[in-house]
Motif scaffolding. Structure first.
Motif, PDB file in Angstrom:
ATOM      1  N   ALA A  58       0.820  -1.216   0.000  1.00 49.34           N
ATOM      2  CA  ALA A  58       0.000   0.000   0.000  1.00 49.34           C
ATOM      3  C   ALA A  58       0.855   1.267   0.000  1.00 49.34           C
ATOM      4  CB  ALA A  58      -0.922   0.008   1.221  1.00 49.34           C
ATOM      5  N   VAL A  59       2.098   1.173   0.466  1.00 51.81           N
ATOM      6  CA  VAL A  59       2.939   2.368   0.590  1.00 51.81           C
ATOM      7  C   VAL A  59       3.199   3.017  -0.771  1.00 51.81           C
ATOM      8  CG1 VAL A  59       5.185   3.254   1.320  1.00 51.81           C
ATOM      9  CG2 VAL A  59       3.964   1.610   2.760  1.00 51.81           C
ATOM     10  N   ASP A 264       2.198  11.796 -18.642  1.00 55.48           N
ATOM     11  CA  ASP A 264       2.836  12.122 -17.358  1.00 55.48           C
ATOM     12  C   ASP A 264       2.805  10.956 -16.372  1.00 55.48           C
ATOM     13  OD1 ASP A 264       3.256  14.735 -18.234  1.00 55.48           O
ATOM     14  OD2 ASP A 264       1.313  15.428 -17.466  1.00 55.48           O
ATOM     15  N   LEU A 265       1.958   9.967 -16.614  1.00 55.63           N
ATOM     16  CA  LEU A 265       1.762   8.878 -15.643  1.00 55.63           C
ATOM     17  C   LEU A 265       3.035   8.066 -15.378  1.00 55.63           C
ATOM     18  CD1 LEU A 265      -1.799   7.579 -16.630  1.00 55.63           C
ATOM     19  CD2 LEU A 265      -1.153   9.151 -14.798  1.00 55.63           C
ATOM     20  N   PRO A 266       3.824   7.705 -16.412  1.00 56.76           N
ATOM     21  CA  PRO A 266       5.054   6.944 -16.120  1.00 56.76           C
ATOM     22  C   PRO A 266       6.005   7.705 -15.193  1.00 56.76           C
ATOM     23  CG  PRO A 266       4.517   6.771 -18.434  1.00 56.76           C
ATOM     24  CD  PRO A 266       3.592   7.800 -17.870  1.00 56.76           C
ATOM     25  N   TYR A 267       6.129   9.019 -15.416  1.00 55.84           N
ATOM     26  CA  TYR A 267       7.022   9.802 -14.553  1.00 55.84           C
ATOM     27  C   TYR A 267       6.495   9.849 -13.114  1.00 55.84           C
ATOM     28  CZ  TYR A 267       9.336  13.717 -12.315  1.00 55.84           C
ATOM     29  OH  TYR A 267      10.016  14.492 -11.410  1.00 55.84           O
ATOM     30  N   ILE A 268       5.171  10.021 -12.960  1.00 55.40           N
ATOM     31  CA  ILE A 268       4.591  10.075 -11.614  1.00 55.40           C
ATOM     32  C   ILE A 268       4.793   8.739 -10.907  1.00 55.40           C
ATOM     33  CG2 ILE A 268       2.434  10.324 -10.322  1.00 55.40           C
ATOM     34  CD1 ILE A 268       1.482  12.261 -12.481  1.00 55.40           C
ATOM     35  N   ALA A 269       4.629   7.635 -11.658  1.00 57.18           N
ATOM     36  CA  ALA A 269       4.855   6.307 -11.077  1.00 57.18           C
ATOM     37  C   ALA A 269       6.322   6.126 -10.688  1.00 57.18           C
ATOM     38  CB  ALA A 269       4.430   5.224 -12.062  1.00 57.18           C
ATOM     39  N   PHE A 270       7.225   6.582 -11.571  1.00 59.74           N
ATOM     40  CA  PHE A 270       8.658   6.498 -11.281  1.00 59.74           C
ATOM     41  C   PHE A 270       9.018   7.317 -10.044  1.00 59.74           C
ATOM     42  CE2 PHE A 270      12.927   8.412 -12.004  1.00 59.74           C
ATOM     43  CZ  PHE A 270      13.685   7.255 -11.885  1.00 59.74           C
ATOM     44  N   ARG A 271       8.409   8.508  -9.931  1.00 57.30           N
ATOM     45  CA  ARG A 271       8.671   9.370  -8.777  1.00 57.30           C
ATOM     46  C   ARG A 271       8.152   8.727  -7.488  1.00 57.30           C
ATOM     47  NH1 ARG A 271       6.213  13.759  -6.150  1.00 57.30           N
ATOM     48  NH2 ARG A 271       7.692  15.306  -5.398  1.00 57.30           N
ATOM     49  N   CYS A 273       8.007   5.571  -6.899  1.00 52.04           N
ATOM     50  CA  CYS A 273       8.984   4.524  -6.553  1.00 52.04           C
ATOM     51  C   CYS A 273      10.221   5.127  -5.898  1.00 52.04           C
ATOM     52  CB  CYS A 273       9.379   3.745  -7.802  1.00 52.04           C
ATOM     53  SG  CYS A 273       8.042   2.745  -8.503  1.00 52.04           S
ATOM     54  N   LEU A 274      10.683   6.266  -6.418  1.00 50.11           N
ATOM     55  CA  LEU A 274      11.850   6.924  -5.831  1.00 50.11           C
ATOM     56  C   LEU A 274      11.575   7.378  -4.398  1.00 50.11           C
ATOM     57  CD1 LEU A 274      13.278   9.176  -8.707  1.00 50.11           C
ATOM     58  CD2 LEU A 274      14.210   7.032  -7.821  1.00 50.11           C
ATOM     59  N   LEU A 275      10.361   7.901  -4.171  1.00 45.15           N
ATOM     60  CA  LEU A 275      10.010   8.372  -2.834  1.00 45.15           C
ATOM     61  C   LEU A 275       9.888   7.216  -1.850  1.00 45.15           C
ATOM     62  CD1 LEU A 275       7.309  11.066  -3.733  1.00 45.15           C
ATOM     63  CD2 LEU A 275       9.617  11.483  -2.856  1.00 45.15           C
ATOM     64  N   ALA A 277      11.366   4.096  -2.169  1.00 46.02           N
ATOM     65  CA  ALA A 277      12.538   3.221  -2.081  1.00 46.02           C
ATOM     66  C   ALA A 277      13.294   3.369  -0.761  1.00 46.02           C
ATOM     67  CB  ALA A 277      13.464   3.473  -3.269  1.00 46.02           C
ATOM     68  N   PRO A 278      13.599   4.616  -0.301  1.00 40.26           N
ATOM     69  CA  PRO A 278      14.297   4.730   0.982  1.00 40.26           C
ATOM     70  C   PRO A 278      13.510   4.134   2.147  1.00 40.26           C
ATOM     71  CG  PRO A 278      14.360   6.817  -0.215  1.00 40.26           C
ATOM     72  CD  PRO A 278      13.402   5.933  -0.931  1.00 40.26           C
ATOM     73  N   VAL A 279      12.178   4.302   2.117  1.00 39.48           N
ATOM     74  CA  VAL A 279      11.345   3.745   3.184  1.00 39.48           C
ATOM     75  C   VAL A 279      11.424   2.227   3.196  1.00 39.48           C
ATOM     76  CG1 VAL A 279       8.979   3.541   4.054  1.00 39.48           C
ATOM     77  CG2 VAL A 279       9.772   5.710   3.094  1.00 39.48           C
ATOM     78  N   ILE A 280      11.337   1.621   2.012  1.00 41.46           N
ATOM     79  CA  ILE A 280      11.376   0.161   1.910  1.00 41.46           C
ATOM     80  C   ILE A 280      12.739  -0.370   2.367  1.00 41.46           C
ATOM     81  CG2 ILE A 280      11.199  -1.791   0.337  1.00 41.46           C
ATOM     82  CD1 ILE A 280       8.563  -0.315   0.859  1.00 41.46           C
ATOM     83  N   ILE A 281      13.808   0.318   1.977  1.00 40.76           N
ATOM     84  CA  ILE A 281      15.147  -0.098   2.401  1.00 40.76           C
ATOM     85  C   ILE A 281      15.280  -0.007   3.919  1.00 40.76           C
ATOM     86  CG2 ILE A 281      17.609   0.483   2.291  1.00 40.76           C
ATOM     87  CD1 ILE A 281      17.117   1.437  -0.591  1.00 40.76           C
ATOM     88  N   ILE A 282      14.779   1.076   4.488  1.00 43.01           N
ATOM     89  CA  ILE A 282      14.826   1.245   5.948  1.00 43.01           C
ATOM     90  C   ILE A 282      14.058   0.125   6.641  1.00 43.01           C
ATOM     91  CG2 ILE A 282      13.992   2.696   7.858  1.00 43.01           C
ATOM     92  CD1 ILE A 282      14.628   5.129   6.113  1.00 43.01           C
ATOM     93  N   ILE A 283      12.887  -0.226   6.111  1.00 44.12           N
ATOM     94  CA  ILE A 283      12.079  -1.285   6.721  1.00 44.12           C
ATOM     95  C   ILE A 283      12.836  -2.607   6.724  1.00 44.12           C
ATOM     96  CG2 ILE A 283      10.013  -2.702   6.396  1.00 44.12           C
ATOM     97  CD1 ILE A 283       8.624  -0.179   5.322  1.00 44.12           C
ATOM     98  N   GLY A 284      13.436  -2.957   5.580  1.00 47.56           N
ATOM     99  CA  GLY A 284      14.160  -4.216   5.490  1.00 47.56           C
ATOM    100  C   GLY A 284      15.336  -4.278   6.446  1.00 47.56           C
ATOM    101  N   ILE A 285      16.195  -3.254   6.399  1.00 49.81           N
ATOM    102  CA  ILE A 285      17.387  -3.253   7.247  1.00 49.81           C
ATOM    103  C   ILE A 285      17.004  -3.138   8.720  1.00 49.81           C
ATOM    104  CG2 ILE A 285      19.530  -2.026   7.776  1.00 49.81           C
ATOM    105  CD1 ILE A 285      19.730  -1.234   4.876  1.00 49.81           C
ATOM    106  N   SER A 286      15.987  -2.362   9.024  1.00 49.59           N
ATOM    107  CA  SER A 286      15.573  -2.201  10.416  1.00 49.59           C
ATOM    108  C   SER A 286      15.007  -3.490  10.993  1.00 49.59           C
ATOM    109  CB  SER A 286      14.530  -1.087  10.533  1.00 49.59           C
ATOM    110  OG  SER A 286      15.084   0.152  10.182  1.00 49.59           O
TER     111      SER A 286
END
Length: 429
Positions: A58-59, A264-271, A273-275, A277-286
């Motif tokens: 959902a994130v 514009d939809l592909p760019y919004i989707a890509f953005r 994912c960029l926003l 990605a850090p959250v997902i990485i933090i969740i995994g490592i944490s």
């Protein structure tokens, strides 16, 4: 020894300006290599397993939905509706900003997105009506904190995963504190506006104009109704609601309001994912970090220390609030939730505090961190979009922080504020 090595190295890496996700991973690696509380294989497996979570899907979906709706003219239409009802009040523009933030929060799920979407329109409008610029900017920055309290909220999803509680329960519990924050901010705005003679808008809307504005905004107003109504009614899960929000956002923004183009939809989707990605990485490592904490019984040690200070529930909750307020000033919200939940949750549950109620306490504390230097993400956003010096906003934000802390104390010591709606809807808490 393990506690000092783990947290000492973590703090050291943070002081060296290492990104928080990398700092958590390096601190965990140093501890594993030095004292071997767990194997590196177990650490890695825990990281990967934590990401295999249906609620976490959902994130990125809510992030995409919020972004596309923010660009689709929805915020402007919500502001127009608010102006019809509140524009003529003394301090009406301030009230409009807060009410619109409440509605937009139910779309975006984040604080900074709410500040940007509403602030770009309302801060210049308030300044044009002779509002003090720092007051206007600090108002929008504070109203943006509602973004993580009103569902759907990404920090609520993160807490639900970390604490093993229902996402639906968290969403329903967030409505009471979110509305209470909004009411408290409105009361302060009305007081300040009357004191400084901030007049309302003199424009009178005819019935035809008001009806036209409302009809034009119906697709925007239906968004929280569809998303939250479907979740609370048991029609779909929060993760499925996120997917529906994306689909509905595309329909409204691209085909109905026509303010976002298909290209514009592909760019919004890509953005999005960029926003995320850090959250997902933090969740995994944490999660691997949390495994080390659990194996070495760090939460038990910390719990015994805190309970050794006092066995009084009121005192302990006050100490935890102080800790969370401090943490919120320098640590990213999602990382703080993932790291501190395994440590603090056993303490409060031992005192009889409901885990979902505690989740709202934690999120509200960290939301105050959005407007508290030195991190203050909402403050930085408000300063940027209003072209105001950050130092000036630091002074102007103090009364707002006091208002937020008053609400925090009410939410902390009156559980019914959070738990009333879940119980009313028969949602397990």
């Amino acid at each position: 020894m393990t506690i000092f090595l783990l947290f000492g190295s973590f703090i050291l890496f943070l002081c060296l300006s290492v990104p928080i996700a990398i700092a958590i991973g390096l601190a965990s690696t140093v501890t594993i290599l030095a004292v071997q509380p767990v194997s590196m294989e177990a650490f890695t497996q825990t990281m990967m397993q934590s990401l295999n979570s249906f609620p976490l899907m959902a994130v990125p979906l809510f992030t995409f939905a919020g972004d596309i709706m923010g660009k689709g003219g929805i915020s402007r239409r919500l502001l127009n509706v608010s102006s019809v009802f509140f524009g003529r009040l003394t301090g009406g523009l301030g009230v409009i900003s807060i009410v619109t933030c409440l509605f937009f929060a139910a779309i975006s799920g984040t604080g900074s997105a709410t500040v940007a979407a509403i602030g770009l329109i309302m801060i210049p409008a308030m300044v044009a009506r002779n509002y003090n610029k720092t007051f206007a900017a600090s108002l929008v920055a504070t109203a943006g904190t509602v973004g993580v309290l009103i569902p759907p909220s990404i920090p609520m999803i993160i807490y639900a995963v970390a604490a093993g509680v229902s996402v639906t329960g968290m969403f329903s519990a967030g409505v009471g504190p979110g509305v209470l924050v909004g009411l408290a901010l409105i009361i302060y705005v009305l007081y300040y506006a009357r004191k400084n003679d901030y007049k309302g808008d003199e424009r009178k809307y005819s019935l035809k104009e008001a009806l036209g504005i409302f009809i034009n905004a119906i697709p925007a107003l239906l968004i929280p109704v569809i998303i939250l109504g479907g979740i609370y009614g048991g029609v779909f899960t929060p993760t499925e609601a996120a997917a529906i929000a994306c689909f509905y956002g595309i329909i409204v923004s691209v085909f109905l309001y026509k303010e976002v183009k298909i290209k514009d939809l592909p760019y919004i989707a890509f953005r999005a994912c960029l926003l995320c990605a850090p959250v997902i990485i933090i969740i995994g490592i944490s999660s691997g970090f949390g495994l080390i904490l659990t194996i070495t019984e760090v939460p038990t040690v910390i719990a015994d220390f805190i309970l050794g200070i006092s066995a009084n529930k009121i005192v302990i909750l006050l100490l935890i609030n102080i800790l969370l307020l401090i943490v919120g000033t320098f640590m990213e919200t999602n990382a703080a939730i993932i790291i501190l939940t395994p440590i603090l949750l056993p303490i409060v549950t031992a005192l009889g505090v409901n885990p979902i109620h505690f989740g709202l306490i934690m999120i509200l504390n960290l939301a105050i961190g959005f407007i508290t230097p030195p991190l203050g993400a909402n403050l930085f956003m408000a300063a940027q979009i209003s072209n105001t010096k950050f130092e000036l906003l630091m002074k102007a934000i103090i009364p707002w922080i006091i208002v937020m802390i008053i609400v925090l104390l009410l939410v902390t010591y009156i559980p019914a504020i959070s738990l009333f709606l879940p119980k009313l809807l028969n949602i397990p808490v």
